[in-house]
Design a protein around this motif. Structure first.
Motif, short mmCIF file in Angstrom:
data_model
loop_
_atom_site.label_atom_id
_atom_site.label_comp_id
_atom_site.label_asym_id
_atom_site.label_seq_id
_atom_site.Cartn_x
_atom_site.Cartn_y
_atom_site.Cartn_z
N ILE B 12 0.84 -1.20 0.00
CA ILE B 12 0.00 0.00 0.00
C ILE B 12 0.87 1.25 0.00
N ILE B 13 2.04 1.15 0.64
CA ILE B 13 2.86 2.35 0.83
C ILE B 13 3.22 3.07 -0.50
N PRO B 14 3.80 2.35 -1.49
CA PRO B 14 4.08 3.06 -2.73
C PRO B 14 2.83 3.63 -3.40
N VAL B 15 1.73 2.90 -3.30
CA VAL B 15 0.48 3.40 -3.88
C VAL B 15 0.12 4.73 -3.24
N MET B 16 0.20 4.76 -1.91
CA MET B 16 -0.17 5.98 -1.20
C MET B 16 0.77 7.13 -1.55
N LEU B 17 2.02 6.79 -1.79
CA LEU B 17 2.99 7.83 -2.13
C LEU B 17 2.60 8.50 -3.44
N VAL B 18 2.27 7.66 -4.42
CA VAL B 18 1.85 8.19 -5.71
C VAL B 18 0.59 9.03 -5.55
N VAL B 19 -0.36 8.47 -4.78
CA VAL B 19 -1.61 9.21 -4.57
C VAL B 19 -1.31 10.57 -3.95
N SER B 20 -0.42 10.59 -2.95
CA SER B 20 -0.19 11.88 -2.30
C SER B 20 0.49 12.87 -3.25
N ILE B 21 1.38 12.40 -4.11
CA ILE B 21 1.98 13.32 -5.08
C ILE B 21 0.89 13.94 -5.94
N ILE B 22 0.00 13.08 -6.45
CA ILE B 22 -1.04 13.58 -7.33
C ILE B 22 -1.94 14.58 -6.61
#
Ligand SMILES: Nc1ncnc2c1ncn2[C@@H]1O[C@H](COP(=O)(O)OP(=O)(O)OP(=O)(O)O)[C@@H](O)[C@H]1O
Ligand code: SF4
Ligand SMILES: [Mg+2]
Lengths: 339, 314
Positions: B12-22
């Motif tokens: 989940i962590i990398p997914v959340m990272l991408v989401v937060s950038i967006i």
């Protein structure tokens, strides 16, 4: 015990009504084994499903006929009565063991469901009986296997489970629609052996649909030969194998492999396509493909006539005419080879 | 299973990272200066600049982002620029109403869609089936705001059975809570009922002619038991995915519903924060929705394993 009388099973389709079973009669007594043979599409499965009313309806319907089991016409009984017959009096096993068990339930639960659908027994008693049934059909380590799911079983083991399910209600008749077609040869023999031992033990009558004439020769008491929805010949094993004067049976015997036959014997496929089940031709339905056909065959639709004690066949040829024609055919064939 | 769950949680962590950038980009690259909006139209340039400095808005965007992300990992979503309250506690305050609407509408959906599907499959040879297909299509494509208005006019104004707006926490009584939720939850459920019942019906119709169904019938069990047990259990597997997506979709739907019915939930919070350019809250809410989405997906995958014994997680 079970008698099918003038049964017609028709199927409504977009192109017309398929006469999948057209005026079929036969009966079976306790402990007897009947084999049904015939080409693909001749209506064997539809007939078998009709007996248990398992055809989807609509489109399947029965314009005529009776299926008498112990004095009652199964085509007329209500849903409750029919359910009592299913599994308790008559059981069925199907061609493909891989898809005939529900993939999401444990094997034990599916077996217990079958037991409890006819007997009001406690869960514990049902489980004990499930254990016995699995032992009966030769599944090793049944205690543990009860908790497994179908995908954890091989094809042969699944068919054993399905036989156990079919036996759960201690039925008087067991219908098996090509129960071994999907299995390896060695497994086939085991499953057949199992069915025979069950018959011996419980006196179950068996209706077996098969393509394997070796099997027929081994276990059948009587044989029904089906072609385009009809029975074209019926009799004992030796009637069919050695005394048949029916061209379709003769062609069928030459076209099907037999476990016990000589490998060098050449299989001769039946020429042409099975006849149209929607629009029936006027004369004999086998006429377009029959090497024995005469002009008269175009006009007359032969019905079953008696050929001996319990031996019936549907063909206009007499025994002598058949033998004469057969000789001519063989001579011609030899000439063909000689060329 | 446990290992799989842990692996999934880590992924989940990398997914959340991408989401937060967006999320961060969208919020910060849209025109409209928060400081300006907060101070009002006729504020002085100096005041705006001062506020920007105070909020860190004059820093390079990359720095702003890293500050935010490191804080998020520490569990600190920042403070609202509007009310100065911590974003996390603002969100937690608003979860109740949103989850209430979602829960009630999910219950509506399942309680209505499952029996309908079973009944339609049972009566599959009748006119009920084509009728059902049209109805489910209608349900799945009905515009929520329009349907909501219709229900409010009908059952809130003309025949005032239900309140037209507002929310009462469950702590103040179960019945008033439910009473206020029925209309909004029903509106939300309509689309889902259409989708899920259709999906179930299709799945069941496929299972109804399978060999294992024939085996079940040959045992002599009731047709209703065949449908509700054997057929339904198999149809449920493909439907679960849809149910998962649906729950996530409900989150989106609540934004509209909460606005129409003035329910003080996450959706309304998001709308209000967008109006106020309260960017820490916007970021927090979107991130929160993304987390919920991912968790629901994980739960659906795990549920799959329970429903279908052929699936093994190892
Ligand atoms: N549901 C159905 N709808 C339309 N036609 C059907 C249906 N079921 C069977 N038929 C037709 O009925 C005829 C008899 O089929 P049946 O399955 O009984 O043949 P079979 O003798 O069992 O063949 P096989 O040896 O391949 O199993 C075939 O022509 C088939 O196409
Ligand atoms: S009736 Fe004629 S066509 Fe039919 S099987 Fe006999 S010989 Fe062949
Ligand atoms: Mg068949």
């Amino acid at each position: 015990m079970l008698e099918v009388k003038n049964l017609k099973t028709y199927i409504d389709t977009e192109n017309g009504t398929v006469k999948a079973v057209d005026d079929v009669s036969f009966q079976i007594k306790a402990g007897e084994t009947i084999c049904i043979v015939g080409e693909s599409g001749s209506g064997k499965s539809v007939l078998a499903h009709s007996v248990m009313q398992l055809n989807p309806s609509p489109p399947v319907f029965h314009p005529e006929g009776e299926i008498i089991f112990e004095g009652k016409n199964l085509l007329n009984v209500n849903e409750k009565e029919l359910r009592r017959v299913r599994g308790k009096e008559i059981s069925m096993i199907f061609q493909d063991p891989m898809s005939s068990l529900n993939p999401v339930f444990r094997v034990g639960d599916q077996l217990i469901e079958a037991i409890r659908s006819h007997e009001k027994v406690s869960k514990k008693a049902a489980k004990k009986r499930a254990f016995e049934l699995l032992t009966d059909v030769g599944i090793p380590d049944p205690e543990r296997r009860l908790h497994d799911y179908p995908h954890q079983f091989s094809g042969g083991m699944r068919q054993r489970v399905l036989i156990a399910i079919a036996l759960a209600g201690r039925p008087k008749v067991l219908i098996a629609d090509e129960p071994t077609t999907a299995l390896d040869v060695t497994i086939q023999a085991q499953i057949l052996e199992l069915m025979r031992s069950i018959q011996k033990k419980y006196g179950t009558a068996i209706i077996l649909i098969t393509h394997d004439l070796g099997v027929v020769a081994q276990i059948a008491d009587r044989v029904l030969v089906m072609y385009s929805g009809r029975i074209v010949e019926k009799g004992s094993v030796s009637d069919i194998f050695y005394r048949s004067t029916m061209p379709y049976t003769w062609s069928l015997l030459r076209s099907l492999p037999r476990i016990d036959s000589d490998a060098s014997e050449r299989l001769i496929p039946i020429q042409g396509q099975p006849s149209n089940l929607i629009e029936r031709p006027k004369g004999c339905h086998f006429e377009p493909r029959c090497p024995f056909a005469t002009k008269a065959c175009l006009e007359i639709d032969p019905s079953l006539t008696k050929r001996g004690e319990g031996h019936w066949a549907a063909c206009i040829l007499s025994e002598e005419e058949f033998s004469k024609k057969k000789q001519e055919l063989e001579v011609n064939a030899q000439k063909g080879v000689a060329k | 299973m446990l290992q799989y769950t842990i692996r999934r949680l880590i992924s989940i962590i990398p997914v959340m990272l991408v989401v937060s950038i967006i999320v961060f980009m969208i919020v910060h690259l849209t025109p409209g200066n928060p400081a300006y909006l907060i101070l009002g139209e006729d504020s002085s340039k100096e005041a705006v600049q001062q506020l920007e400095e105070q909020l860190g808005l004059n820093q390079p965007i990359v720095i702003q982002f890293f500050d935010w992300v490191t804080n998020v990992f520490k569990g600190d979503l920042g403070e609202s620029v509007y009310s100065s309250e911590p974003v996390l506690s603002i969100i937690l305050d608003r979860i109740g109403p949103t989850f209430s609407v979602m829960l009630v509408s999910m219950i509506f959906t399942l309680v209505i869609a499952i029996p309908i599907a079973i009944f339609v499959v049972w009566k599959r040879q009748t006119v009920l089936d084509p009728l059902f297909i049209s109805a489910s299509l209608l349900g799945a494509s009905i515009p929520e705001f329009w349907f909501a208005m219709l229900l409010v006019l009908g059952l809130g104004v003309s025949i005032p059975i239900f309140p037209v707006a507002g929310y009462i926490p469950i702590a103040e009584g179960f019945l008033p809570w439910l009473h206020h939720l029925i209309l909004p939850a029903f509106v939300l459920a309509t689309v889902e009922i259409g989708l899920i019942s259709r999906m179930l019906r299709d799945g069941m119709l496929e299972a109804v002619n399978q060999d294992y169904t024939k085996t079940a019938r040959a045992k002599g069990i009731k047709e209703s038991a065949v449908l509700m047990k054997h057929v339904f259990a198999n149809a449920l597997i493909p439907t679960t995915t849809v149910i998962g997506v649906t729950i996530a979709g409900l989150l989106g739907g609540t934004v509209i519903i909460e606005t129409i019915f003035t329910i003080p939930g996450i959706g309304q919070l998001l709308i209000d924060s967008i109006h106020r350019r309260d960017y820490p809250v916007i970021q927090g809410v979107v991130l929160f929705i993304a987390v919920i989405y991912v968790i629901i997906n994980l739960l659906v995958d795990l549920l799959y394993g329970l429903l279908d014994p052929r699936i093994r997680y190892d």
